[in-house]
Design a protein around this motif. Structure first.
Motif, short mmCIF file in Angstrom:
data_model
loop_
_atom_site.label_atom_id
_atom_site.label_comp_id
_atom_site.label_asym_id
_atom_site.label_seq_id
_atom_site.Cartn_x
_atom_site.Cartn_y
_atom_site.Cartn_z
N ASP A 56 0.73 -1.19 -0.12
CA ASP A 56 0.09 0.18 -0.06
C ASP A 56 0.82 1.10 -0.13
N ALA A 60 1.18 4.02 -2.92
CA ALA A 60 0.89 5.41 -2.66
C ALA A 60 2.25 6.27 -3.07
N GLU A 63 2.17 6.99 -6.86
CA GLU A 63 1.37 8.38 -7.20
C GLU A 63 2.17 9.46 -6.91
N ILE A 357 2.63 10.46 3.93
CA ILE A 357 1.77 9.23 4.37
C ILE A 357 2.21 8.70 5.57
N THR A 359 1.02 5.57 8.36
CA THR A 359 0.56 4.20 8.35
C THR A 359 0.20 3.61 9.90
N LYS A 366 -3.36 9.34 3.56
CA LYS A 366 -2.71 10.54 2.86
C LYS A 366 -2.85 11.74 3.53
N PHE A 370 0.16 15.41 0.80
CA PHE A 370 0.51 14.50 -0.25
C PHE A 370 -0.02 15.17 -1.69
N TYR A 371 -1.05 15.91 -1.57
CA TYR A 371 -1.62 16.27 -2.72
C TYR A 371 -0.65 17.40 -3.52
#
Ligand code: AHR
Length: 498
Positions: A56, A60, A63, A357, A359, A366, A370-371
């Motif tokens: 996972d 991410a 991305e 990120i 966990t 996120k 992140f964006y």
């Protein structure tokens, strides 16, 4: 006539700063807290594959598409024995790790990191330990990674399952060696002498290495920028990049100033760019050294740095909010605007430790930052355009009057696509903004992605993961070279054009 604030951005695909180095979309993974263990690598997790890699997290990170990944530290680097981290896992030592007072199991090391980079599609950037490490150890690591089989360290790599050289191009000559907190801290002259000799031996193994010299660990260091001058003067011809580090803070809760920090990031680059020109002239050199901003992020809320001799302790797990994301977006715009001199940048760090990120053993979150990283990484390519911005100003305590609008833009001639990155710093006012292309204009704004919100402190959590998340808006035709849109307060907007 409307009395709403308006702004105008003029762009010309022929008015460029220069090519954007894809390496500015890089990341940093340190053996600190839960970045490697429980972030990248967590055997036994339902999210991990048979090798213990968290699928996972890898997805991410894909991305984010970091073009380079710096490793293994950070302050960790200056006490690290890289030989501890290669070979059969059962024989790797558990050690007390002094930078973060943690237990290092060495279950993840250089070979696992290189494999991870290959899977992610990132160029590995390795550090050599110039704290407790010596120049022979630095050279041996280059031999281990890059030499063809037929000598001791290259054969050790082959015996460890990697017959082909790893072919690592980018190498950091130590980490933050200017800082008294650094294991084996040196003054500038002694660091420069050690770095130069390490570089010499490393390049004898592989002349193609790209070497990154330690610059100052921040603008507040008393030795800044004299440290940088001394290191550069002594190592000019052996260095390819000078590193800079900086962490932005809003500890005084002054959001107007925090949102204007790009002024400071830009002046940091200006100072070092001037220094690079000075040293180049002093050496009568044709060689160029560029900047590597290989640690950058917002970091001030979680200062827990003592691991209490635990494995993978929770250290500096900063929670990021909307205003942090707007600062990150502007920082990346600075990378575009100063792409003439800035060629590498690594977001510190990539998972769990001051990271986009977070966990748990079950899943990931996120964070807001992140964006902007993902959007720049996906859409800023080709040439950086020099924007001309006319916008209302607002007052800040730290930087005086600043424009409400922050802008960068890119144009990829090869595919005929472009992007404009806009931050409205106002906390209250929408900004009616016209983007006007002078000369060749795109036909269409093909899409708009926007991150915004009313509360600068709004943040995602595992319970509410989409509080700060981008939304897609319709584009439209560019008419007579112009496109107008309303930028909400506290917003980051990306226009994609063709
Ligand atoms: O990224 C966290 C730490 O910040 C790094 O280990 C160090 O280089 C810097 O001071």
């Amino acid at each position: 006539m409307s009395d709403r604030p308006t702004a105008r951005v003029s762009l010309d695909t022929e008015r460029t700063v220069g090519p954007i180095s894809p390496l500015v979309f890089g990341g940093f993974a340190e053996h600190m807290g839960r970045c490697i263990y429980q972030g990248i690598y967590e055997p036994g997790s339902p999210q991990a594959d048979a090798r213990g890699i968290r699928r996972d997290v890898l997805a991410a990170l894909r991305e984010l598409n970091p073009r380079t990944l710096r490793y293994p530290g950070g302050n960790f680097l200056s006490g690290y024995r890289w030989l501890d981290g290669v070979g059969p896992r059962a024989q790797r030592p558990r050690r007390r790790e002094l930078a973060w007072k943690s237990i290092e199991t060495n279950q993840f090391g250089t070979d696992e990191f290189i494999d991870y980079c290959r899977e992610l599609g990132s160029a590995p950037m390795l550090g050599v330990n110039l704290g407790t490490g010596d120049i022979a150890g630095a050279a041996a690591l280059v031999e281990y990674c890059n030499a063809p089989q037929g000598s001791a360290y290259a054969d050790m790599r082959a015996a460890n399952g990697h017959p082909q050289p790893h072919d690592v191009r980018y190498w950091c000559l130590g980490n933050e060696m200017d800082g008294p907190w650094q294991i084996g801290h040196l003054d500038a002259q002694r660091y420069a002498e050690k770095a130069r000799e390490a570089a010499k031996m490393m390049r004898w193994h592989d002349p193609e290495l790209k070497l990154i010299l330690c610059g100052s660990s921040g603008t507040t260091m008393p030795s800044y920028p004299e440290w940088d001058r001394v290191a550069l003067e002594h190592c000019w011809d052996v260095a390819d990049y000078l590193s800079l580090h900086y962490y932005a803070s809003n500890a005084d809760d002054d959001t107007p100033s925090f949102l204007a920090m790009s002024a400071q990031f830009e002046s940091h680059i200006d100072t070092l760019a001037g220094l690079l020109r000075y040293v180049k002239a002093k050496h009568r050199s044709a060689h160029d050294v560029y900047l590597s901003w290989d640690e950058w992020n917002v970091w001030y809320k979680d200062r827990q740095m003592d691991g209490g001799w635990q494995e993978a302790p929770h250290l500096i797990e900063e929670v990021y909010n909307l205003e942090d994301a707007l600062v990150v977006a502007q920082w990346m715009s600075v990378f575009l605007r100063r792409c003439d001199v800035l060629k590498i940048a690594c977001l510190a760090q990539v998972v769990n430790v001051i990271a986009p990120i977070l966990t748990t053993s079950a899943g990931l979150l996120k964070q807001s930052i992140f964006y902007p990283f993902a959007l720049f990484s996906a859409h800023a390519a080709g040439s950086s355009l020099l924007p001309h911005v006319v916008a209302p100003q607002y007052e800040t305590k730290r930087y005086g009057p600043m424009p409400l609008l922050d802008v960068s833009a890119s144009h990829d001639e090869a595919i005929g696509q472009g992007a404009v990155f806009l931050v409205n710093r106002s906390q209250t006012e929408a900004l009616e903004t016209e983007v006007r292309w002078q000369g060749a204009a795109p036909a269409q704004v093909t899409g708009i992605t926007q991150l915004s919100g009313a509360d600068p402190k709004a943040a995602n959590s595992f319970a509410r993961p989409d509080v700060v998340a981008p939304r897609e808006l319709a584009g439209g035709p560019v008419q007579a070279g112009s496109f107008t849109l309303s930028l909400p307060p506290l917003s980051f907007t990306v226009l994609r054009t063709r």
